[in-house]
Design a protein around this motif. Structure first.
Motif, PDB file in Angstrom:
ATOM      1  N   ARG A  95       0.832  -1.204   0.000  1.00  0.00           N
ATOM      2  CA  ARG A  95       0.000   0.000   0.000  1.00  0.00           C
ATOM      3  C   ARG A  95       0.866   1.253   0.000  1.00  0.00           C
ATOM      4  N   THR A  96       1.935   1.256   0.778  1.00  0.00           N
ATOM      5  CA  THR A  96       2.858   2.398   0.777  1.00  0.00           C
ATOM      6  C   THR A  96       3.513   2.567  -0.583  1.00  0.00           C
ATOM      7  N   ILE A  97       3.916   1.456  -1.193  1.00  0.00           N
ATOM      8  CA  ILE A  97       4.536   1.532  -2.517  1.00  0.00           C
ATOM      9  C   ILE A  97       3.566   2.134  -3.520  1.00  0.00           C
ATOM     10  N   GLU A  98       2.323   1.686  -3.489  1.00  0.00           N
ATOM     11  CA  GLU A  98       1.316   2.236  -4.399  1.00  0.00           C
ATOM     12  C   GLU A  98       1.129   3.733  -4.179  1.00  0.00           C
ATOM     13  N   ARG A  99       1.123   4.139  -2.928  1.00  0.00           N
ATOM     14  CA  ARG A  99       0.923   5.561  -2.620  1.00  0.00           C
ATOM     15  C   ARG A  99       2.084   6.424  -3.086  1.00  0.00           C
ATOM     16  N   THR A 100       3.295   5.898  -2.991  1.00  0.00           N
ATOM     17  CA  THR A 100       4.470   6.748  -3.236  1.00  0.00           C
ATOM     18  C   THR A 100       4.997   6.689  -4.664  1.00  0.00           C
ATOM     19  N   VAL A 101       4.611   5.682  -5.442  1.00  0.00           N
ATOM     20  CA  VAL A 101       5.030   5.697  -6.850  1.00  0.00           C
ATOM     21  C   VAL A 101       4.118   6.591  -7.682  1.00  0.00           C
ATOM     22  N   ASP A 102       2.986   6.964  -7.124  1.00  0.00           N
ATOM     23  CA  ASP A 102       1.978   7.766  -7.819  1.00  0.00           C
ATOM     24  C   ASP A 102       2.028   9.186  -7.259  1.00  0.00           C
ATOM     25  N   LYS A 103       2.536  10.137  -8.043  1.00  0.00           N
ATOM     26  CA  LYS A 103       2.716  11.502  -7.532  1.00  0.00           C
ATOM     27  C   LYS A 103       1.400  12.145  -7.118  1.00  0.00           C
ATOM     28  N   LEU A 104       0.318  11.844  -7.843  1.00  0.00           N
ATOM     29  CA  LEU A 104      -0.979  12.423  -7.463  1.00  0.00           C
ATOM     30  C   LEU A 104      -1.379  11.954  -6.066  1.00  0.00           C
ATOM     31  N   TRP A 105      -1.298  10.638  -5.829  1.00  0.00           N
ATOM     32  CA  TRP A 105      -1.717  10.079  -4.546  1.00  0.00           C
ATOM     33  C   TRP A 105      -0.834  10.604  -3.427  1.00  0.00           C
ATOM     34  N   THR A 106       0.474  10.648  -3.667  1.00  0.00           N
ATOM     35  CA  THR A 106       1.373  11.186  -2.652  1.00  0.00           C
ATOM     36  C   THR A 106       1.005  12.623  -2.301  1.00  0.00           C
ATOM     37  N   ARG A 236       4.752   9.422   7.767  1.00  0.00           N
ATOM     38  CA  ARG A 236       3.522   8.905   8.382  1.00  0.00           C
ATOM     39  C   ARG A 236       2.337   9.020   7.433  1.00  0.00           C
ATOM     40  N   ALA A 237       2.282  10.102   6.678  1.00  0.00           N
ATOM     41  CA  ALA A 237       1.138  10.349   5.796  1.00  0.00           C
ATOM     42  C   ALA A 237       0.969   9.249   4.763  1.00  0.00           C
ATOM     43  N   VAL A 238       2.084   8.671   4.316  1.00  0.00           N
ATOM     44  CA  VAL A 238       2.000   7.609   3.314  1.00  0.00           C
ATOM     45  C   VAL A 238       2.145   6.222   3.933  1.00  0.00           C
ATOM     46  N   GLY A 239       2.344   6.156   5.256  1.00  0.00           N
ATOM     47  CA  GLY A 239       2.458   4.879   5.945  1.00  0.00           C
ATOM     48  C   GLY A 239       3.768   4.157   5.712  1.00  0.00           C
ATOM     49  N   ALA A 240       4.870   4.912   5.531  1.00  0.00           N
ATOM     50  CA  ALA A 240       6.152   4.301   5.187  1.00  0.00           C
ATOM     51  C   ALA A 240       6.932   3.864   6.415  1.00  0.00           C
ATOM     52  N   ASP A 241       7.444   2.640   6.402  1.00  0.00           N
ATOM     53  CA  ASP A 241       8.386   2.195   7.428  1.00  0.00           C
ATOM     54  C   ASP A 241       9.730   2.902   7.250  1.00  0.00           C
ATOM     55  N   TYR A 242      10.120   3.076   5.996  1.00  0.00           N
ATOM     56  CA  TYR A 242      11.309   3.889   5.710  1.00  0.00           C
ATOM     57  C   TYR A 242      11.061   4.643   4.414  1.00  0.00           C
ATOM     58  N   ALA A 243      11.668   5.808   4.287  1.00  0.00           N
ATOM     59  CA  ALA A 243      11.376   6.652   3.128  1.00  0.00           C
ATOM     60  C   ALA A 243      12.436   7.724   2.971  1.00  0.00           C
ATOM     61  N   GLY A 244      12.578   8.178   1.740  1.00  0.00           N
ATOM     62  CA  GLY A 244      13.341   9.383   1.456  1.00  0.00           C
ATOM     63  C   GLY A 244      12.359  10.518   1.244  1.00  0.00           C
ATOM     64  N   VAL A 245      12.454  11.547   2.062  1.00  0.00           N
ATOM     65  CA  VAL A 245      11.516  12.672   2.003  1.00  0.00           C
ATOM     66  C   VAL A 245      12.258  13.895   1.483  1.00  0.00           C
ATOM     67  N   ASP A 246      11.721  14.499   0.426  1.00  0.00           N
ATOM     68  CA  ASP A 246      12.350  15.676  -0.172  1.00  0.00           C
ATOM     69  C   ASP A 246      11.645  16.943   0.291  1.00  0.00           C
ATOM     70  N   LEU A 247      12.424  17.815   0.940  1.00  0.00           N
ATOM     71  CA  LEU A 247      11.935  19.104   1.419  1.00  0.00           C
ATOM     72  C   LEU A 247      12.547  20.204   0.558  1.00  0.00           C
ATOM     73  N   LEU A 248      11.721  21.155   0.140  1.00  0.00           N
ATOM     74  CA  LEU A 248      12.196  22.244  -0.713  1.00  0.00           C
ATOM     75  C   LEU A 248      11.971  23.578  -0.008  1.00  0.00           C
ATOM     76  N   PRO A 249      13.058  24.185   0.515  1.00  0.00           N
ATOM     77  CA  PRO A 249      12.922  25.496   1.162  1.00  0.00           C
ATOM     78  C   PRO A 249      12.840  26.603   0.098  1.00  0.00           C
ATOM     79  N   ASN A 261       9.645   9.149  -1.263  1.00  0.00           N
ATOM     80  CA  ASN A 261      10.042   7.970  -2.031  1.00  0.00           C
ATOM     81  C   ASN A 261       9.957   6.746  -1.131  1.00  0.00           C
ATOM     82  N   GLY A 262       9.049   5.819  -1.476  1.00  0.00           N
ATOM     83  CA  GLY A 262       8.849   4.623  -0.666  1.00  0.00           C
ATOM     84  C   GLY A 262       9.778   3.471  -1.013  1.00  0.00           C
ATOM     85  N   ILE A 263      10.556   3.612  -2.096  1.00  0.00           N
ATOM     86  CA  ILE A 263      11.612   2.638  -2.414  1.00  0.00           C
ATOM     87  C   ILE A 263      12.871   3.457  -2.687  1.00  0.00           C
ATOM     88  N   PRO A 264      13.369   4.145  -1.671  1.00  0.00           N
ATOM     89  CA  PRO A 264      14.444   5.119  -1.918  1.00  0.00           C
ATOM     90  C   PRO A 264      15.811   4.472  -2.076  1.00  0.00           C
TER      91      PRO A 264
END
Length: 292
Positions: A95-106, A236-249, A261-264
């Motif tokens: 479910r996390t993989i499905e959420r994070t490979v799809d930019k709209l869902w993420t 947490r929002a995507v339910g990831a046990d581990y993830a790469g999260v990109d922050l843009l200041p 990214n759920g398969i980072p």
């Protein structure tokens, strides 16, 4: 304990995971998604890959799913769902993989969680995409699926917008149109494992693409408590046990969450920080199995 690592191919990341498993007295078996076989009948259901019965493994670590037809991709993810429903720990969950490979869902999940995302319009019509460009101005057009900055195009004028959108129309594509954020040429990749940020890097480049795979440079950074919480909330929002999260200041001080990214991958982060990322993921996995 034997851990199945489903992957597109054996490489640096799977080697790192196998090393970390062996160092903790376990075995990692790297298996190709293309070799998955599901069997159903009087003896019940089973899933195997390259002769390895996946239900007999302590857990499945799902890495990069290789390109394929829609049916092939659905079959591979369905197999992960079926294994999880039969009590086999799968990390990250299908479910996390499905959420994070799809930019709209993420993007939808991040906004629902109250996190700041760039203004985005997603549609199927070239005319609607052109109207979005006129409303947003300078935009990034991204493929709905994809990573490492591949397929992304910055559109800054109407003639370019017309050419890009009409090309996508011939490909029967979906238009994911996102306002370009005015930033200082850098973003932050935070690596979250098991509810904590284990490390972060700042990625910089002369242009608007900061991905390391596209020529960006990395340096280690320590996140502020506010940015740490943003990264954790995104995972947490995507339910990831581990993830790469990109922050843009942005230049105005706003920090946007632009990707989870759920398969980072983590090679660039590990080289910049000297962290043993695979060890952290393996510890998480072993803990999951112990709690079963």
């Amino acid at each position: 304990m034997r851990i199945a690592i489903l992957a597109a191919r054996q490489g640096w990341h799977t080697d790192q995971l196998c090393r970390a498993l062996v160092g903790r007295g376990h075995e990692g078996r790297v298996l190709p998604y293309e070799a998955l076989v599901g069997r159903f009948g009087n003896e019940g259901a089973s899933f195997a890959a390259a002769g390895e019965e996946l239900a007999s493994c302590g857990a499945v670590l799902a890495r990069i799913i290789p390109a394929g037809s829609l049916e092939q991709i659905v079959f591979r993810v369905d197999a992960l769902h079926a294994l999880e429903e039969r009590g086999v720990p799968v990390v990250n969950s299908p479910r996390t993989i499905e959420r994070t490979v799809d930019k709209l869902w993420t993007t939808a999940l991040l906004e629902q969680a109250g996190l700041r995302v760039p203004e985005t319009v997603v549609c199927e019509s070239a005319d609607a995409a052109l109207a979005a460009f006129r409303a947003l101005g300078d935009v990034i057009v991204k493929p709905l699926f994809g990573s490492m900055g591949l397929g992304m195009v910055r559109v800054t004028d109407e003639e370019m917008a017309f050419r890009v959108f009409r090309t996508l129309e011939t490909l029967r594509g979906v238009y994911y149109v996102q306002r370009t954020i005015d930033h200082g040429g850098c973003d932050v990749r935070a690596f979250v494992v098991g509810g904590r940020v284990i490390g972060a890097i700042e990625r910089s480049a002369p242009g608007w693409k900061t991905n390391l795979a596209r020529g960006g440079r990395a340096r280690t950074v320590t996140l502020s408590p506010e940015r740490t919480e943003l990264a954790l909330a995104a995972a947490r929002a995507v339910g990831a046990d581990y993830a790469g999260v990109d922050l843009l200041p942005a230049r105005d001080g706003t920090v946007y969450v632009v990707e989870v990214n759920g398969i980072p991958g983590w090679r660039g982060l590990q080289e910049a920080t000297s962290l043993d990322v695979a060890a952290a993921i393996v510890e998480l996995l072993i803990g999951r199995v112990a709690r079963q």
